[in-house]
Design a protein around this motif. Structure first.
Motif, PDB file in Angstrom:
ATOM      1  N   THR A 347      13.179  34.662  67.707  1.00  0.00           N
ATOM      2  CA  THR A 347      14.335  33.816  68.023  1.00  0.00           C
ATOM      3  C   THR A 347      14.347  32.615  67.075  1.00  0.00           C
ATOM      4  O   THR A 347      13.512  32.527  66.175  1.00  0.00           O
ATOM      5  N   THR A 348      15.257  31.711  67.332  1.00  0.00           N
ATOM      6  CA  THR A 348      15.373  30.511  66.493  1.00  0.00           C
ATOM      7  C   THR A 348      14.135  29.605  66.622  1.00  0.00           C
ATOM      8  O   THR A 348      14.008  28.651  65.871  1.00  0.00           O
ATOM      9  N   GLY A 352      13.830  33.829  63.697  1.00  0.00           N
ATOM     10  CA  GLY A 352      14.932  34.642  64.217  1.00  0.00           C
ATOM     11  C   GLY A 352      16.274  33.949  64.041  1.00  0.00           C
ATOM     12  O   GLY A 352      16.341  32.739  63.833  1.00  0.00           O
ATOM     13  N   ASN A 354      18.889  34.364  66.362  1.00  0.00           N
ATOM     14  CA  ASN A 354      19.532  34.102  67.645  1.00  0.00           C
ATOM     15  C   ASN A 354      18.605  33.340  68.582  1.00  0.00           C
ATOM     16  O   ASN A 354      17.387  33.389  68.441  1.00  0.00           O
ATOM     17  N   THR A 355      19.207  32.654  69.558  1.00  0.00           N
ATOM     18  CA  THR A 355      18.413  31.876  70.513  1.00  0.00           C
ATOM     19  C   THR A 355      17.776  32.814  71.538  1.00  0.00           C
ATOM     20  O   THR A 355      18.203  33.971  71.676  1.00  0.00           O
ATOM     21  N   PRO A 356      16.789  32.324  72.281  1.00  0.00           N
ATOM     22  CA  PRO A 356      16.203  33.155  73.343  1.00  0.00           C
ATOM     23  C   PRO A 356      17.257  33.651  74.328  1.00  0.00           C
ATOM     24  O   PRO A 356      17.204  34.809  74.745  1.00  0.00           O
ATOM     25  N   MET A 359      19.225  36.499  72.737  1.00  0.00           N
ATOM     26  CA  MET A 359      18.418  37.723  72.658  1.00  0.00           C
ATOM     27  C   MET A 359      18.277  38.367  74.039  1.00  0.00           C
ATOM     28  O   MET A 359      18.377  39.589  74.183  1.00  0.00           O
ATOM     29  N   ILE A 373       9.641  37.694  74.445  1.00  0.00           N
ATOM     30  CA  ILE A 373       9.928  37.040  73.169  1.00  0.00           C
ATOM     31  C   ILE A 373       8.607  36.671  72.499  1.00  0.00           C
ATOM     32  O   ILE A 373       7.745  36.048  73.125  1.00  0.00           O
ATOM     33  N   ASP A 375       7.665  34.942  69.180  1.00  0.00           N
ATOM     34  CA  ASP A 375       7.891  34.268  67.901  1.00  0.00           C
ATOM     35  C   ASP A 375       6.568  34.058  67.171  1.00  0.00           C
ATOM     36  O   ASP A 375       5.491  34.220  67.748  1.00  0.00           O
ATOM     37  N   ASN A 534      17.270  39.400  65.088  1.00  0.00           N
ATOM     38  CA  ASN A 534      18.608  39.094  65.586  1.00  0.00           C
ATOM     39  C   ASN A 534      18.962  40.100  66.675  1.00  0.00           C
ATOM     40  O   ASN A 534      18.208  41.059  66.906  1.00  0.00           O
ATOM     41  N   THR A 535      20.090  39.906  67.313  1.00  0.00           N
ATOM     42  CA  THR A 535      20.436  40.769  68.448  1.00  0.00           C
ATOM     43  C   THR A 535      20.690  42.218  68.006  1.00  0.00           C
ATOM     44  O   THR A 535      20.345  43.153  68.723  1.00  0.00           O
TER      45      THR A 535
END
Length: 581
Positions: A347-348, A352, A354-356, A359, A373, A375, A534-535
């Motif tokens: 994620t970001t 990544g 996209n944000t959690p 996602m 998640i 990261d 990403n998603t």
DNA sequence: GCCGTTTTCGGCCCGACTGTTTTCAGTCG
């Protein structure tokens, strides 16, 4: 897999090609190739094989090859092959990969024109010397030149994302043709190989020529390689060749089976048919001395007639699937629908896009029940890895999202770098709070083999690690696996109950399917992970499922087939027994 | 070089397509 094993396999395969070029008996050449295949399936390396005497009972290894393996184990060389290398210029081996060039033509080029390299061949064609040779002509010369040109521009194989794009384009096109009947992809794509050389499409039609016309005019066709009434080939932009065969409706099952392969599986099937007094080819399964085939409505009927349970395409590599089908011992393979959760995505909070929350929602919308998640950890500065404060903040955010998206569930995870000495990248307090710790090698990839093996094994022995990410570290078409003893790593993972990742990224597809069965035998469980940034990348798990199927895995072998509740229980139990928390 | 209920010699999968031929060899899958 030991270096020595890989090196021996390469040598035997090279030997087979060299023998073809010097005009050796083709069956003798094939024996070397099949010998290499047989050895590939064995655990351990040449030394262990010689010591255990396992070669005597290995099909495909007779007296001659056993002696060569023995020589290799003792000296690291095989004199007979070294002598062969002296006789044949090394550059000739490269020519085999040019379409239209086989051992016979290469031999003529070499003997008549003294051509030893790709460059010399190109020069000779441009000078018009190749076209003069008996058996060669303008068209052949052109074809070779195009092959050389293509090689310069493209890799010979493409990754699954490229192949999937091409496959969807062609199928879409053919479905628009009113004369199309049945339509299926075959070949290595259907078998879920990690890369493919070309696509094979099998179809039925009352009007094959109309279908062929639609096919060769697919948008994006760079070149029409062949255009006949039953078979055509095109080269798509991007360099991927696509073959289409149109067959009679009654022949469809046999054709699909035949063109799905693998070549080795087909050979074994045909051999079995022959032994039973039957004949199997791409047109059907025939009783002895008869021109009228059995009615085979689908592939299952063919296998049944041969006394076999249906063999899923992914398993058709002649790695024991026929024997297992005979005994009714084939596993029920995992499917994409069996997966209930997403493990290992970014994620970001690190690299990544996209944000959690994004996602998690995307995973939920794809039908998953939970997401872990993971990261990057603090040492992964190149990927914006999380400092201890950041990962704590992410846990808080995950709690918030969990409340919002109920009953969808989120777990705390991290992709922790395995440091050069094998340590994980956080202190015990943070590691203890996490639900899932995915350990990964990202740096110091060129370490010596024994050092790398010790590094990975030390991480596996750490009670905090849950999953070993992309275990071999390879990048398909780009980077070889890192130097390490995979036999030892797999055994250590099995002994310490560390889950093996099947990384679904189309550049990775790692753990390699050839090692999955070995890891399964060592008692490992598996996790099919998208490693997506990403998603969109969440969908890549389909590739991972293909690879898992290729490794004969069932839903029960894979941890993210558990329901959210089962997964939470598994995590809690594991943490308690390993960390006392 | 491998293998064997047609077994220690003589097979080893086989058909389409292409380009070169004028009846077929080489390549491919």
């Amino acid at each position: 897999m030991s270096d020595s094993k890989q090196s021996l396999l390469r040598t035997l395969r090279e030997c087979a090609m060299l023998m073809e070029i010097v005009g050796e008996n083709p069956f003798r050449c094939r024996a070397y190739e099949e010998g290499a295949r047989a050895l590939e399936a064995l655990e351990g390396g040449p030394r262990e094989w010689v010591e255990s005497g396992i070669l005597a009972e290995t099909k495909g290894i007779g007296k001659g090859l056993a002696e060569k393996v023995d020589e290799w184990a003792r000296s690291g060389h095989i004199v007979a092959i070294d002598e062969l290398r002296q006789k044949v210029p090394a550059g000739l081996l490269e020519l085999i990969s040019i379409p239209g060039l086989g051992p016979k033509k290469i031999r003529v080029l070499w003997k008549e024109l003294g051509i030893e390299t790709l460059g010399q061949l190109e020069e000779a064609i441009k000078a018009g010397r190749v076209q003069e040779l008996a058996g060669f002509g303008e068209k052949t010369a052109e074809k070779i030149l195009a092959g050389i040109e293509q090689r310069k521009h493209y890799e010979t194989r493409v990754t699954l994302e490229v192949a999937t794009g091409a496959a969807e384009l062609v199928l879409e096109r053919l479905r628009q043709c009113p004369a199309i009947g049945k339509l299926e992809l075959a070949g290595s794509y259907r078998r879920s190989r990690e890369t493919v050389k070309d696509l094979d499409v099998i179809a039925t039609s009352p009007d094959p020529e109309a279908v062929m016309k639609v096919f060769v005019t697919t948008p994006g066709v760079q070149r029409i390689i062949a255009h006949g009434p039953t078979k055509s080939s095109i080269l798509l932009e991007g360099g991927i060749p696509v073959d289409l065969r149109v067959v009679e409706d009654s022949q469809f099952a046999a054709a699909l089976n035949y063109f799905t392969g693998s070549k080795e599986h087909n050979t074994a099937l045909r051999g079995r048919a022959k032994k039973m007094g039957l004949k199997l080819n791409e047109y059907g399964l025939f009783p002895e001395e008869s021109e009228t085939p059995f009615k085979t409505a689908d592939e299952e009927a063919i296998y049944k007639r041969l006394g076999l349970a249906y063999v899923e395409p992914e398993m058709r590599e002649n790695n024991g699937e026929i024997e297992a089908a005979e005994e009714g011992k084939l596993p029920k393979l995992i499917t994409r629908e069996d997966l209930r959760g997403i493990v290992h995505c970014h994620t970001t909070y690190s690299d990544g896009k996209n944000t959690p929350l994004e996602m998690a929602k995307a995973a939920r919308d794809l039908g998953f029940e939970y997401i872990v998640i993971c990261d990057h950890s603090q040492s992964a500065f190149y990927a914006g890895g999380m400092k201890p404060d950041t990962i704590k903040a992410q846990m808080d955010e995950i709690d918030e999202i969990g409340k919002k998206l109920k009953p969808f569930k989120l777990f705390y995870g991290v992709e922790s770098d395995i440091l050069a000495d094998g340590a994980l990248d956080y202190d015990d307090e943070i590691l203890g709070r996490l639900d899932i710790v995915v350990g990964a090698i990202h740096t110091r990839l060129t370490m010596a083999g024994d050092e790398m093996t010790a590094r990975v094994c030390r991480a596996l022995e750490n009670p905090a690690i849950t999953i070993l990410a992309h275990p071999t570290g390879r990048l398909l078409q780009r980077r070889e696996p890192f130097n390490a003893d995979m036999d030892k790593i797999i055994a250590t993972a099995g002994a310490h109950d560390v889950v093996m990742e099947i990384n679904s990224h189309p550049w990775r597809l790692d753990l390699d399917w050839r090692l999955i069965r070995q890891a399964h035998a060592a008692g490992c469980k598996f996790s099919i992970d998208p490693d997506s940034h990403n998603t969109l990348g969440l969908r890549d798990v389909r590739y991972g499922v293909g690879i898992a199927r290729k490794g004969w895995l069932t839903a029960g072998d894979v941890i993210n087939t558990k329901t959210a509740k089962q997964f939470a229980e598994w995590v809690a139990k594991r943490k308690k027994s390993r960390l006392g928390k």
